[in-house]
Design a protein around this motif. Structure first.
Motif, mmCIF file in Angstrom:
data_model
loop_
_atom_site.group_PDB
_atom_site.id
_atom_site.type_symbol
_atom_site.label_atom_id
_atom_site.label_comp_id
_atom_site.label_asym_id
_atom_site.label_seq_id
_atom_site.Cartn_x
_atom_site.Cartn_y
_atom_site.Cartn_z
ATOM 1 N N LEU A 88 0.869 -1.181 0.000
ATOM 2 C CA LEU A 88 0.000 0.000 0.000
ATOM 3 C C LEU A 88 0.899 1.221 0.000
ATOM 4 C CD1 LEU A 88 -2.919 -0.796 -0.037
ATOM 5 C CD2 LEU A 88 -1.728 -2.380 1.476
ATOM 6 N N THR A 89 0.785 2.013 -1.053
ATOM 7 C CA THR A 89 1.669 3.164 -1.235
ATOM 8 C C THR A 89 1.004 4.164 -2.173
ATOM 9 O OG1 THR A 89 3.702 3.865 -2.364
ATOM 10 C CG2 THR A 89 2.858 1.717 -2.975
ATOM 11 N N SER A 133 -2.561 2.249 -4.445
ATOM 12 C CA SER A 133 -2.822 3.514 -3.761
ATOM 13 C C SER A 133 -4.336 3.635 -3.631
ATOM 14 C CB SER A 133 -2.289 4.670 -4.611
ATOM 15 O OG SER A 133 -2.865 5.891 -4.190
ATOM 16 N N ILE A 134 -4.827 4.214 -2.526
ATOM 17 C CA ILE A 134 -6.285 4.411 -2.455
ATOM 18 C C ILE A 134 -6.682 5.810 -2.894
ATOM 19 C CG2 ILE A 134 -6.692 2.601 -0.743
ATOM 20 C CD1 ILE A 134 -7.164 5.001 1.281
ATOM 21 N N GLY A 135 -5.747 6.584 -3.418
ATOM 22 C CA GLY A 135 -6.117 7.898 -3.935
ATOM 23 C C GLY A 135 -4.924 8.829 -3.919
ATOM 24 N N TYR A 137 -3.509 11.262 -2.441
ATOM 25 C CA TYR A 137 -3.227 12.031 -1.233
ATOM 26 C C TYR A 137 -2.316 11.150 -0.402
ATOM 27 C CZ TYR A 137 -7.236 9.047 -0.372
ATOM 28 O OH TYR A 137 -8.089 7.983 -0.363
ATOM 29 N N LEU A 139 -1.218 9.516 3.136
ATOM 30 C CA LEU A 139 -1.595 9.140 4.501
ATOM 31 C C LEU A 139 -0.323 8.970 5.335
ATOM 32 C CD1 LEU A 139 -4.113 6.386 3.375
ATOM 33 C CD2 LEU A 139 -4.712 8.645 4.275
ATOM 34 N N ALA A 145 -5.167 2.509 4.324
ATOM 35 C CA ALA A 145 -5.361 2.068 2.938
ATOM 36 C C ALA A 145 -5.644 0.561 2.898
ATOM 37 C CB ALA A 145 -4.133 2.410 2.098
#
Ligand code: ADE
Length: 241
Positions: A88-89, A133-135, A137, A139, A145
């Motif tokens: 997750l990145t 990536s979940i978007g 921006y 975190l 994520a």
């Protein structure tokens, strides 16, 4: 399905999976979620998992050893040696309903929550098989994520949602946003429920809902309409509005 999560902050996961639909899916053995503390594979007395970047610069970099050893020990116990290892990145492919559907079909996922300034590039090159990536921006880490990805994937597993919560009508499955919903009271503070919903005419209601979905998508997310399956009359609706 089994999901293994590698994280430096395992306690972050206790809330979201202890409630509601995900908890019910776990209780019914539709999904096994294992949260692993990366520090268990850290080096030395202090269980170190990060170090200064070669070449200088701010922040810390996640060391390769703990990530490789943790993933290898999960894989050694697993019946699915081809399970993807997903980082997750913010640098990954941007998550959407299509990727959720793709992941739901797999028997196991191994999710790695990135932290600090990043991970040693050799982990990316030789261990990770996918990056999400979940978007667009940033975190503080990959944990939130990972929870988002798990939630979206688990609810698509057969049997997880009851028929009344079915995923097949999800807005993003059809590339259209949801139509407006109303419930009792019929009039609230003088604001009325649209008459058609009270008519009992199911064909009319279905037509109204479909139109509302299309119009809402046109106003809010017009780019989605390109992928939506619209009839010639519906296409016309979008060109006049
Ligand atoms: N880690 C930090 N930001 C992220 C994002 N947007 N998506 C996935 N992982 C992240």
């Amino acid at each position: 399905m089994r999901i293994d999560v590698l994280t430096l902050f395992p306690n972050m996961f206790s809330g979201p999976f202890a409630e509601s639909i995900i908890k019910r899916a776990m209780d019914r053995n539709l999904i096994t979620i294992m949260i692993h503390n990366l520090r268990d594979w850290g080096s030395g007395k202090h269980r170190v998992v990060d170090d200064y970047p070669f070449g200088g610069g701010t922040g810390m970099v996640m060391k390769p050893e703990s990530l490789f050893e943790a993933t290898e020990s999960i894989k050694a116990e697993s019946a699915y040696p081809s399970a993807p290892v997903i980082l997750l990145t913010p640098q990954g492919r941007v998550f959407n309903q299509g990727i959720a559907a793709e992941l739901t079909a797999l028997d196991q996922l191994i999710l790695i929550c990135g932290h600090y300034e990043g991970i040693d590039e050799r982990v990316r090159e030789h261990l990770i098989t996918d990056e999400i990536s979940i978007g667009d921006y940033v975190l503080t880490g990959g944990e939130l994520a990972a929870m988002v990805v798990i939630d979206a994937v688990v609810r698509l597993l057969p049997g997880v949602l009851g028929s009344e919560e079915s995923a097949k009508d999800d807005s993003h499955t059809r590339s259209l946003l949801e139509y407006p919903q109303y419930t009792r009271p019929q009039t609230y503070r003088g604001w009325e429920t649209p008459q058609v919903l009270l008519s009992g005419n199911h064909a009319q209601i279905a037509k109204w809902r479909r139109e509302q979905s299309i119009l809402r998508t046109l106003r809010r997310r017009p780019e989605l309409l390109e992928k939506a399956d619209l009839s010639p009359e519906e296409k016309e609706l979008t060109s006049y509005s």
